[in-house]
Design a protein around this motif. Structure first.
Motif, short mmCIF file in Angstrom:
data_model
loop_
_atom_site.label_atom_id
_atom_site.label_comp_id
_atom_site.label_asym_id
_atom_site.label_seq_id
_atom_site.Cartn_x
_atom_site.Cartn_y
_atom_site.Cartn_z
N ALA A 1 0.81 -1.22 0.00
CA ALA A 1 0.00 0.00 0.00
C ALA A 1 0.84 1.27 0.00
O ALA A 1 0.51 2.25 -0.68
N GLU A 2 1.94 1.27 0.73
CA GLU A 2 2.76 2.48 0.79
C GLU A 2 3.41 2.78 -0.56
O GLU A 2 3.72 3.95 -0.85
N THR A 3 3.59 1.76 -1.38
CA THR A 3 4.12 1.99 -2.73
C THR A 3 3.16 2.87 -3.53
O THR A 3 3.59 3.75 -4.28
N LEU A 4 1.86 2.64 -3.37
CA LEU A 4 0.86 3.43 -4.09
C LEU A 4 0.96 4.90 -3.73
O LEU A 4 0.79 5.77 -4.59
N ASP A 5 1.22 5.18 -2.47
CA ASP A 5 1.33 6.58 -2.03
C ASP A 5 2.50 7.28 -2.72
O ASP A 5 2.44 8.48 -3.00
N ARG A 6 3.57 6.53 -2.97
CA ARG A 6 4.71 7.11 -3.67
C ARG A 6 4.42 7.32 -5.15
O ARG A 6 4.92 8.26 -5.77
N LEU A 7 3.61 6.42 -5.73
CA LEU A 7 3.38 6.44 -7.17
C LEU A 7 2.34 7.46 -7.63
O LEU A 7 2.47 8.03 -8.72
N ARG A 8 1.31 7.67 -6.83
CA ARG A 8 0.18 8.50 -7.29
C ARG A 8 0.62 9.88 -7.80
O ARG A 8 0.19 10.29 -8.89
N PRO A 9 1.43 10.63 -7.06
CA PRO A 9 1.79 11.96 -7.57
C PRO A 9 2.71 11.92 -8.78
O PRO A 9 2.92 12.96 -9.43
N LEU A 10 3.24 10.74 -9.12
CA LEU A 10 4.17 10.63 -10.24
C LEU A 10 3.51 10.13 -11.52
O LEU A 10 4.17 10.03 -12.56
#
Length: 216
Positions: A49-58
Motif C-alpha cells: 500500500a505504501e508503494t501506491l502513495d509514492r506512485l500517485r503523484p508521479l
C-alpha cells in the motif's frame, strides 16, 4: 400397502438429508478455503500500500494515462515461456519489481515503445527489477526474435505466450483492454500500476515512476 409406504420413504428421506449435509459441508469447506486464499492475497497485497502513495503523484507527464489503483491488486496466476522455453509464472519473480508488458509484432504502438523499454531495462534492470516483455504473436514463432534483432533490442529477455492466454486472463481480470498492456507489479506479486496503451518508458517521468516503485 398403507403401512409399508412410510417404511420405504423414511430411509430415502434420511439418505437425502444425510447427502445434503455432506454436500453442504463440502461446499462450506471449499468456500472457506477460497475465502482464506482471498484473505491471504489481500493481506499480502496490503503490504504494498505504501508503494501506491509514492506512485500517485508521479502518474503525470508521459505517464499521465497510468492508473494507480486505490489498493494493490491481486493478479491471476499468469504464466508464459521464458527464453529457454521453460514455463514461468509471476511467482518466479516474487521479491522483484516487474514491469510486465504485453506486445506483438502486429501492434504498431507496441513496436514503437520497445526501444524505450529496452533502455529502461538497461538503466534500472537488476536483482530487484526487470522489464518482462511478453510477446503474444500466435503465428511464426521466429518473427518476434527476428524483429527484436532488427530493431536493436538487445537487453530484454525473450518471453512469450504463443497462445496469448496471458492477455485473455488479464482481460478477464479487468486488467487488459488493448495492446500494448503494461502492469507494474511489486515484489509481493500485486499490481501497483497499470496502463492500456503505449508510453515513453525511458522518459524522465517514467524513470522517476519506476524508481519510486522500487523505493529508490
Amino acid at each position: 400397502m398403507a403401512e409399508t409406504t412410510p417404511l420405504i420413504r423414511q430411509p430415502l428421506f434420511v439418505v437425502a438429508v444425510f447427502g445434503a449435509a455432506i454436500l453442504g459441508a463440502g461446499l462450506a469447506l471449499v468456500t472457506g478455503r477460497l475465502a482464506g486464499k482471498d484473505r491471504a492475497e489481500v493481506a499480502q497485497c496490503a503490504m504494498a500500500a505504501e508503494t501506491l502513495d509514492r506512485l500517485r503523484p508521479l502518474a503525470r507527464g508521459e505517464l499521465a494515462a497510468v492508473k494507480v489503483p486505490s489498493t494493490p491488486q491481486p493478479l491471476p496466476p499468469l504464466s508464459f515461456e521464458g527464453p529457454d522455453g521453460r514455463r514461468l509464472t509471476l511467482a518466479d519473480f516474487k521479491g522483484r519489481t516487474v514491469l510486465l508488458n504485453l506486445w506483438a509484432t502486429w501492434c504498431a504502438p507496441c513496436r514503437q515503445e520497445m526501444p524505450a523499454l529496452d533502455a529502461l531495462q538497461a538503466d534500472l534492470g537488476g536483482d530487484d527489477f526487470e522489464v518482462v516483455a511478453v510477446n503474444i504473436d500466435t503465428r511464426d514463432p521466429e518473427k518476434p526474435q527476428e524483429w527484436l534483432k532488427q530493431a536493436g533490442i538487445t537487453r530484454l529477455a525473450h518471453y512469450r505466450d504463443p497462445q496469448a492466454k496471458i492477455f485473455q486472463e488479464l482481460k478477464s481480470a479487468g486488467k487488459a483492454f488493448g495492446m500494448p498492456t503494461t502492469l507494474v507489479i511489486g515484489p509481493e506479486g500485486c499490481a501497483v500500476a497499470e496502463l492500456a496503451g503505449p508510453a515513453e518508458w525511458h522518459s524522465q517521468d517514467a524513470v522517476a515512476f519506476v524508481r519510486a516503485a522500487l523505493g529508490r
